[in-house]
Structures are given as C-alpha cells and as structure tokens.
Design an enzyme around this catalytic site. Structure first.
Site, mmCIF file in Angstrom:
data_model
loop_
_atom_site.group_PDB
_atom_site.id
_atom_site.type_symbol
_atom_site.label_atom_id
_atom_site.label_comp_id
_atom_site.label_asym_id
_atom_site.label_seq_id
_atom_site.Cartn_x
_atom_site.Cartn_y
_atom_site.Cartn_z
ATOM 1 N N SER A 26 0.804 -1.230 -0.052
ATOM 2 C CA SER A 26 -0.013 0.212 0.079
ATOM 3 C C SER A 26 1.076 1.302 -0.072
ATOM 4 O O SER A 26 0.262 2.365 -0.420
ATOM 5 C CB SER A 26 -1.062 -0.016 1.156
ATOM 6 O OG SER A 26 -0.280 0.024 2.477
ATOM 7 N N HIS A 49 9.993 -1.476 2.044
ATOM 8 C CA HIS A 49 9.969 -1.525 3.475
ATOM 9 C C HIS A 49 9.893 -3.223 3.970
ATOM 10 O O HIS A 49 9.283 -3.988 3.330
ATOM 11 C CB HIS A 49 8.730 -0.693 4.168
ATOM 12 C CG HIS A 49 7.316 -1.055 3.649
ATOM 13 N ND1 HIS A 49 6.948 -0.184 2.548
ATOM 14 C CD2 HIS A 49 6.392 -1.591 4.148
ATOM 15 C CE1 HIS A 49 5.712 -0.740 2.320
ATOM 16 N NE2 HIS A 49 5.229 -1.697 3.069
HETATM 17 P P1 AMP Z 1 2.105 -2.318 3.006
HETATM 18 O O1 AMP Z 1 0.781 -2.696 3.083
HETATM 19 O O2 AMP Z 1 3.116 -3.580 3.183
HETATM 20 O O3 AMP Z 1 2.625 -1.417 1.884
HETATM 21 O O4 AMP Z 1 2.587 -1.671 4.475
HETATM 22 C C1 AMP Z 1 2.355 -0.353 4.717
HETATM 23 C C2 AMP Z 1 2.282 -0.092 6.157
HETATM 24 O O5 AMP Z 1 2.318 1.319 6.533
HETATM 25 C C3 AMP Z 1 0.870 -0.594 6.664
HETATM 26 O O6 AMP Z 1 1.067 -1.672 7.539
HETATM 27 C C4 AMP Z 1 0.362 0.655 7.231
HETATM 28 O O7 AMP Z 1 -0.424 0.274 8.525
HETATM 29 C C5 AMP Z 1 1.545 1.319 7.790
HETATM 30 N N1 AMP Z 1 1.385 2.799 7.562
HETATM 31 C C6 AMP Z 1 0.694 3.589 6.870
HETATM 32 N N2 AMP Z 1 0.866 5.024 7.282
HETATM 33 C C7 AMP Z 1 1.637 4.931 8.507
HETATM 34 C C8 AMP Z 1 2.075 6.102 9.338
HETATM 35 N N3 AMP Z 1 1.855 7.283 9.071
HETATM 36 N N4 AMP Z 1 2.977 5.719 10.369
HETATM 37 C C9 AMP Z 1 3.429 4.430 10.294
HETATM 38 N N5 AMP Z 1 2.910 3.260 9.724
HETATM 39 C C10 AMP Z 1 1.901 3.670 8.712
#
Ligand code: AMP
Length: 114
Positions: A95, A100
């Site tokens: 997302s 990461h």
């Molecule tokens: P992915 O879906 O693998 O791309 O992981 C993105 C992650 O970023 C998700 O687990 C979200 O909960 C996390 N996330 C989104 N916005 C933030 C934020 N502002 N601070 C910390 N984590 C976030």
C-alpha cells in the site's frame, strides 16, 4: 521523493514512533499494528519496491535486512521468534510504494504465510 509517505516520515515531516535510525535506515512502529511488535524498516533513499532496486542499492538493502534483525533483538523477540515480511506490488497488497520490511512478533504466527 515528493508525495511519498515514507520519504516524508524519513525526513521528519510526518511524525513516527522511531525505534532505530542511522544514516541509511529508519525503523518505526506501524500505525496499525498486526502483532504486539510491528515495526517498519525503510531505506531513507526512495526505492519503490524490490523490483526497482538497482546494483547501487545492494549495500543499503543488505544493511536493511540486518537492521530488521537488530530491531527484533531490541524488541526482545529473537528467542521467541519473529517474521519479516515485505509486500511487493498489487497482489501482495503493497500500500506504500516505498520499499519496507515489516518486523512482526510477540505472538505465535499462523501456519499460513498468505
Ligand atoms: P504495506 O501494505 O506492506 O505497503 O505496508 C504499509 C504499512 O504502512 C501498513 O502496515 C500501514 O499500517 C503502515 N502505515 C501507513 N501509514 C503509516 C504511518 N503514518 N505511520 C506508520 N505506519 C504507517
């Protein structure tokens, strides 16, 4: 990169709960944790995903992996065990388009990885 959430977090423009930081890498708590320990480890340099990594990123990405293990040690989940996940692209439900690692632990995981 402009308009990248994790670039803004790396630059300190958006707050995060920092767990570890050095010149190349930042680790911070996921805003919607899926386990008692859920830390994101990112390269400070923008790389969209593993598919976009270049030869010149090799050292930073190897370091990223080692930092993930160091975060697990700092969080006290090395002995109990932990999972490192990196979602890549649409089907994997990435997302945030900034490479990461999710470091997950503090409870027993499901047998199924997906
Ligand atoms: P992915 O879906 O693998 O791309 O992981 C993105 C992650 O970023 C998700 O687990 C979200 O909960 C996390 N996330 C989104 N916005 C933030 C934020 N502002 N601070 C910390 N984590 C976030």
């Amino acid at each position: 990169m402009k308009d990248c959430l994790f670039c803004k977090i790396a630059a300190g423009e958006i707050p995060s709960t920092k767990v570890y930081e050095d010149e190349q890498v930042l680790a911070f708590r996921d805003i919607a944790p899926q386990a008692p320990v859920h830390v994101l480890v990112i390269p400070k340099k923008h790389v969209s995903g593993w598919y976009a990594a270049k030869d010149e990123d090799d050292a930073a990405l190897a370091h990223l992996m080692r930092v993930a293990a160091e975060v697990a040690r700092m969080e006290g989940i090395v002995e109990s065990g932990f999972r490192v996940v990196s979602n890549c692209g649409k089907d994997a439900r990435q997302s945030v388009e900034h490479l990461h690692l999710h470091v997950l632990g503090g409870r027993e995981m499901e047998d199924q990885m997906a």
